[in-house]
Design an enzyme around this catalytic site. Sequence first.
Site, PDB file in Angstrom:
ATOM      1  N   GLU A 138      -5.978 -12.377 -12.491  1.00 47.80           N
ATOM      2  CA  GLU A 138      -8.098 -12.739 -13.549  1.00 47.80           C
ATOM      3  C   GLU A 138      -7.303 -12.944 -15.252  1.00 47.80           C
ATOM      4  OE1 GLU A 138     -11.469  -9.532 -15.350  1.00 47.80           O
ATOM      5  OE2 GLU A 138      -9.789  -8.839 -15.208  1.00 47.80           O
TER       6      GLU A 138
ATOM      7  N   ASP B  85     -17.963  -5.302 -10.570  1.00 50.63           N
ATOM      8  CA  ASP B  85     -16.931  -4.557 -11.638  1.00 50.63           C
ATOM      9  C   ASP B  85     -17.546  -3.967 -12.716  1.00 50.63           C
ATOM     10  OD1 ASP B  85     -14.601  -4.782 -13.005  1.00 50.63           O
ATOM     11  OD2 ASP B  85     -14.842  -6.815 -14.616  1.00 50.63           O
TER      12      ASP B  85
ATOM     13  N   ASP C 217     -17.702   3.230 -16.627  1.00 44.91           N
ATOM     14  CA  ASP C 217     -18.422   3.842 -17.476  1.00 44.91           C
ATOM     15  C   ASP C 217     -18.197   2.222 -18.107  1.00 44.91           C
ATOM     16  OD1 ASP C 217     -15.323   1.840 -17.202  1.00 44.91           O
ATOM     17  OD2 ASP C 217     -14.183   2.995 -18.887  1.00 44.91           O
TER      18      ASP C 217
END
Length: 356
Positions: A204, A293, A19
Amino acid sequence: MHLSDILRAPKVVLHDHLDGGLRPATIIELARECGYRELPTEDPAELAVWFRDAADSGSLERYLETFAHTCAVMQTRSALERVAVECAEDLAADGVVYAEIRYAPEQHQEAGLSLDEVVEAVNAGFREGERRTGGRITVRALLTGMRHTDRSLEIAELTVAHRDSGVAGFDIAGGEIGNPPARHLAAFRHLRQHNCHYTIHAGEAVGAESVHEAVQVCGAERIGHGVRITDDITVHDDGTAVLGPLAAYVRDNRIALEVCPTSNLQTGAAKDYATHPIDLLRRAGFRVTLNTDNRLVSGTSMSEEFAHMVTAFGYGPDVFEELTVAAAEAAFLPLPERRRLIDEVIRPGYATLRDA
């Protein structure tokens, strides 16, 4: 290393969100089809810029907000199939030979699809994408449970149910702050009981303690991002790196780090490419892999990530082969398939680059 060489280099991506990689024109067309009217613009070029600008906030939470638009248009079987086909096509055009693409099935049920129907649609799209690219790319799915919801066990069960039809493993994702992975121990226990692979986003937005929890409490085989492991590394003035116990454990046990440099800059996990910790981690002996990513949201591709590494650290074919082999070795594929990928695709591809 020239751009033409980078494009030709065989690549493996282990951390890429379905997505987060749609074509802008596809978002606009799907929005019209389903009546979604919340897009900031209907010009594809402007929309691409909007996504990149919205993600350049330095905040993981703000970065994640951009997915409301992409998920909104991925609610039907035809939309999911189309997005998956185009994902495979775009990656293959960029020289990617193997990809693990992750997505959260629970985010695609607003139009009434069951979880199984979501997975079947995406798998069908990946198979069609492989066919259209002439077998130049192999794509497997990772099913993602969301950290802030209570459906991770359900998604883990779904992963096990579909692992023989194109699903390679499980992932846990979403905002790290306030949502520790240990909340989802039942899901990880189920996956281990059924000998199923999984990776965990950690290190992260939160420091090395999140990596410790992912590895030691939850049993992660790989770490999504993981760059904050540097909190457990001391670098002296002469450049030597001294690893703390956690960093040494991750390195010594070959727990792969799914590093995404451009994304890390956007979410504030790193300041710039030149000081990104990927080079420190690689030189210290970690199993480092290079990833995108979110290709749309980060405005990137595997070739662009390669190019950033050339500029920042002077990487050439030898280092990129090292990173690509590391990714193939860490892939959630059976060992014979990993060996074939390395011996018949990756190493010959880089040998050709060097000969040229």
